[in-house]
Design a protein around this motif. Sequence first.
Motif, PDB file in Angstrom:
ATOM      1  N   TYR A 106       0.963  -1.271   0.152  1.00  0.00           N
ATOM      2  CA  TYR A 106       0.059  -0.098   0.125  1.00  0.00           C
ATOM      3  C   TYR A 106       0.702   1.347  -0.062  1.00  0.00           C
ATOM      4  CZ  TYR A 106      -3.024  -3.729   1.164  1.00  0.00           C
ATOM      5  OH  TYR A 106      -3.574  -4.923   1.003  1.00  0.00           O
ATOM      6  N   GLY A 107       1.860   1.424  -0.842  1.00  0.00           N
ATOM      7  CA  GLY A 107       2.837   2.414  -0.866  1.00  0.00           C
ATOM      8  C   GLY A 107       2.162   3.217  -1.818  1.00  0.00           C
ATOM      9  N   LEU A 108       2.938   4.146  -2.231  1.00  0.00           N
ATOM     10  CA  LEU A 108       2.391   5.075  -3.462  1.00  0.00           C
ATOM     11  C   LEU A 108       3.532   5.229  -4.440  1.00  0.00           C
ATOM     12  CD1 LEU A 108       0.280   6.963  -4.321  1.00  0.00           C
ATOM     13  CD2 LEU A 108       1.316   8.880  -2.934  1.00  0.00           C
ATOM     14  N   VAL A 109       3.228   5.050  -5.888  1.00  0.00           N
ATOM     15  CA  VAL A 109       4.450   5.242  -6.801  1.00  0.00           C
ATOM     16  C   VAL A 109       3.655   6.310  -8.027  1.00  0.00           C
ATOM     17  CG1 VAL A 109       5.640   4.372  -8.895  1.00  0.00           C
ATOM     18  CG2 VAL A 109       5.049   2.796  -6.827  1.00  0.00           C
ATOM     19  N   THR A 110       4.626   7.435  -7.913  1.00  0.00           N
ATOM     20  CA  THR A 110       4.072   8.563  -8.859  1.00  0.00           C
ATOM     21  C   THR A 110       4.960   8.926  -9.842  1.00  0.00           C
ATOM     22  OG1 THR A 110       3.126   9.690  -6.847  1.00  0.00           O
ATOM     23  CG2 THR A 110       3.475  11.027  -8.791  1.00  0.00           C
ATOM     24  N   GLU A 111       4.471   9.087 -11.294  1.00  0.00           N
ATOM     25  CA  GLU A 111       5.415   9.247 -12.231  1.00  0.00           C
ATOM     26  C   GLU A 111       4.945  10.747 -12.582  1.00  0.00           C
ATOM     27  OE1 GLU A 111       6.722  10.464 -15.646  1.00  0.00           O
ATOM     28  OE2 GLU A 111       4.640   9.856 -15.842  1.00  0.00           O
ATOM     29  N   PRO A 112       5.854  11.694 -12.426  1.00  0.00           N
ATOM     30  CA  PRO A 112       5.770  13.098 -12.304  1.00  0.00           C
ATOM     31  C   PRO A 112       5.174  13.756 -13.714  1.00  0.00           C
ATOM     32  CG  PRO A 112       7.967  13.008 -11.767  1.00  0.00           C
ATOM     33  CD  PRO A 112       7.220  11.414 -11.906  1.00  0.00           C
ATOM     34  N   SER A 113       5.701  13.156 -14.784  1.00  0.00           N
ATOM     35  CA  SER A 113       5.438  13.905 -16.086  1.00  0.00           C
ATOM     36  C   SER A 113       4.172  13.739 -16.577  1.00  0.00           C
ATOM     37  CB  SER A 113       6.586  13.083 -17.169  1.00  0.00           C
ATOM     38  OG  SER A 113       6.130  11.873 -17.520  1.00  0.00           O
ATOM     39  N   THR A 114       3.653  12.647 -16.331  1.00  0.00           N
ATOM     40  CA  THR A 114       2.070  12.461 -16.567  1.00  0.00           C
ATOM     41  C   THR A 114       1.186  12.744 -15.262  1.00  0.00           C
ATOM     42  OG1 THR A 114       2.257  10.030 -16.119  1.00  0.00           O
ATOM     43  CG2 THR A 114       2.676  11.029 -18.401  1.00  0.00           C
ATOM     44  N   SER A 115       1.661  12.918 -14.144  1.00  0.00           N
ATOM     45  CA  SER A 115       0.909  12.832 -12.912  1.00  0.00           C
ATOM     46  C   SER A 115       0.190  11.756 -12.559  1.00  0.00           C
ATOM     47  CB  SER A 115       0.110  14.143 -13.189  1.00  0.00           C
ATOM     48  OG  SER A 115       0.699  15.451 -13.233  1.00  0.00           O
ATOM     49  N   GLN A 116       0.673  10.639 -13.056  1.00  0.00           N
ATOM     50  CA  GLN A 116      -0.091   9.363 -12.879  1.00  0.00           C
ATOM     51  C   GLN A 116       0.670   8.950 -11.423  1.00  0.00           C
ATOM     52  OE1 GLN A 116      -2.156   7.213 -14.651  1.00  0.00           O
ATOM     53  NE2 GLN A 116      -2.313   9.167 -16.174  1.00  0.00           N
ATOM     54  N   ARG A 117      -0.395   8.397 -10.681  1.00  0.00           N
ATOM     55  CA  ARG A 117      -0.266   8.014  -9.220  1.00  0.00           C
ATOM     56  C   ARG A 117      -1.098   6.862  -9.042  1.00  0.00           C
ATOM     57  NH1 ARG A 117      -1.531  12.852  -5.641  1.00  0.00           N
ATOM     58  NH2 ARG A 117       0.035  13.569  -7.149  1.00  0.00           N
ATOM     59  N   VAL A 118      -0.236   5.676  -8.590  1.00  0.00           N
ATOM     60  CA  VAL A 118      -0.750   4.400  -8.145  1.00  0.00           C
ATOM     61  C   VAL A 118      -0.412   3.958  -6.853  1.00  0.00           C
ATOM     62  CG1 VAL A 118      -0.934   3.610 -10.598  1.00  0.00           C
ATOM     63  CG2 VAL A 118       0.966   3.024  -9.227  1.00  0.00           C
ATOM     64  N   THR A 119      -1.238   2.919  -6.175  1.00  0.00           N
ATOM     65  CA  THR A 119      -1.066   2.484  -4.915  1.00  0.00           C
ATOM     66  C   THR A 119      -0.732   1.067  -5.199  1.00  0.00           C
ATOM     67  OG1 THR A 119      -2.746   4.034  -3.757  1.00  0.00           O
ATOM     68  CG2 THR A 119      -2.146   1.986  -2.730  1.00  0.00           C
ATOM     69  N   THR A 120       0.431   0.435  -4.368  1.00  0.00           N
ATOM     70  CA  THR A 120       1.018  -0.716  -4.476  1.00  0.00           C
ATOM     71  C   THR A 120      -0.125  -1.794  -3.726  1.00  0.00           C
ATOM     72  OG1 THR A 120       2.174  -0.589  -2.564  1.00  0.00           O
ATOM     73  CG2 THR A 120       3.364  -0.051  -4.490  1.00  0.00           C
ATOM     74  N   ASP A 121      -0.133  -3.037  -4.203  1.00  0.00           N
ATOM     75  CA  ASP A 121      -1.140  -3.906  -3.561  1.00  0.00           C
ATOM     76  C   ASP A 121      -0.264  -4.427  -2.320  1.00  0.00           C
ATOM     77  OD1 ASP A 121       0.705  -5.918  -4.502  1.00  0.00           O
ATOM     78  OD2 ASP A 121      -0.610  -6.737  -5.953  1.00  0.00           O
ATOM     79  N   ALA A 122      -0.960  -5.594  -1.674  1.00  0.00           N
ATOM     80  CA  ALA A 122      -0.456  -5.940  -0.614  1.00  0.00           C
ATOM     81  C   ALA A 122       0.968  -6.582  -0.834  1.00  0.00           C
ATOM     82  CB  ALA A 122      -1.384  -6.915   0.055  1.00  0.00           C
ATOM     83  N   ARG A 123       1.389  -7.130  -1.952  1.00  0.00           N
ATOM     84  CA  ARG A 123       2.602  -7.687  -2.372  1.00  0.00           C
ATOM     85  C   ARG A 123       3.846  -6.658  -2.794  1.00  0.00           C
ATOM     86  NH1 ARG A 123       0.743 -12.949  -5.236  1.00  0.00           N
ATOM     87  NH2 ARG A 123      -0.486 -13.692  -3.866  1.00  0.00           N
ATOM     88  N   GLY A 124       3.211  -5.349  -2.769  1.00  0.00           N
ATOM     89  CA  GLY A 124       4.053  -4.333  -3.347  1.00  0.00           C
ATOM     90  C   GLY A 124       4.170  -4.142  -4.713  1.00  0.00           C
ATOM     91  N   ARG A 125       3.208  -4.741  -5.394  1.00  0.00           N
ATOM     92  CA  ARG A 125       3.199  -4.613  -6.821  1.00  0.00           C
ATOM     93  C   ARG A 125       2.464  -3.429  -7.220  1.00  0.00           C
ATOM     94  NH1 ARG A 125       0.652 -10.541  -7.807  1.00  0.00           N
ATOM     95  NH2 ARG A 125      -0.807  -9.335  -6.607  1.00  0.00           N
ATOM     96  N   PHE A 126       2.907  -3.099  -8.696  1.00  0.00           N
ATOM     97  CA  PHE A 126       2.061  -1.643  -9.163  1.00  0.00           C
ATOM     98  C   PHE A 126       2.326  -1.861 -10.571  1.00  0.00           C
ATOM     99  CE2 PHE A 126       6.639  -0.703  -8.867  1.00  0.00           C
ATOM    100  CZ  PHE A 126       6.937   0.035 -10.146  1.00  0.00           C
ATOM    101  N   GLU A 127       1.329  -0.962 -11.276  1.00  0.00           N
ATOM    102  CA  GLU A 127       1.336  -0.998 -12.802  1.00  0.00           C
ATOM    103  C   GLU A 127       1.017   0.575 -13.145  1.00  0.00           C
ATOM    104  OE1 GLU A 127      -1.458  -2.323 -16.508  1.00  0.00           O
ATOM    105  OE2 GLU A 127      -0.793  -4.039 -14.997  1.00  0.00           O
TER     106      GLU A 127
END
Length: 186
Positions: A106-127
């Motif tokens: 449940y961490g947060l990964v942000t890509e600033p050039s497109t302002s995309q923000r996603v939350t990781t799942d229980a295993r740390g996975r993101f897309e």
Amino acid sequence: HLHPSGVHGLVTDEEGRPIEAARVTMDWNQRSFRTAVTDAEGRFHFPVAGEGTATLQGRGEGYLPSPEVVVRLTEDTEAPPVALVLERPSHLRGRLLQPSGAPVAYGLVTEPSTSQRVTTDARGRFEIPRPPADGAIQVFATGPGCPLTPLQIEPAPEAENVDVVCEPPASLVVTVLDPEGRPVPN
């Protein structure tokens, strides 16, 4: 004898732009493997002798491998130009990890050039959708056990996932000194 035209063609991106320095592999008659590098106009050429079957595939940095193309040559036919189209992956998939290797749930990964923000799942996975720019992707990551960390990700298009490791938490030790330079207790 050497076939007059050999096997030749062009490597482009999905919008038809030539890709320089792409690698094209050719399997000739399932016996001979060769590699060519495209020129500034995306062109490649393999000289071949006699009749046979060529299986070609293109690869380029920041692109997915092209589908394989099969070309059959006979003594009395000239090989048509081969078009290899490379596509960019549409998403960056990965795991956010603590320095210990444990997933950041449940961490947060942000890509600033497109302002995309996603939350990781229980295993740390993101897309996250890939930005349109070439090369490294900058993201900011944070979560439990992972202080806000700027990261450069060098994507490998052939890879299913990337592991993103956050920086270890920093600590600050402060010693208060009196006017004579001695530590002040408590």
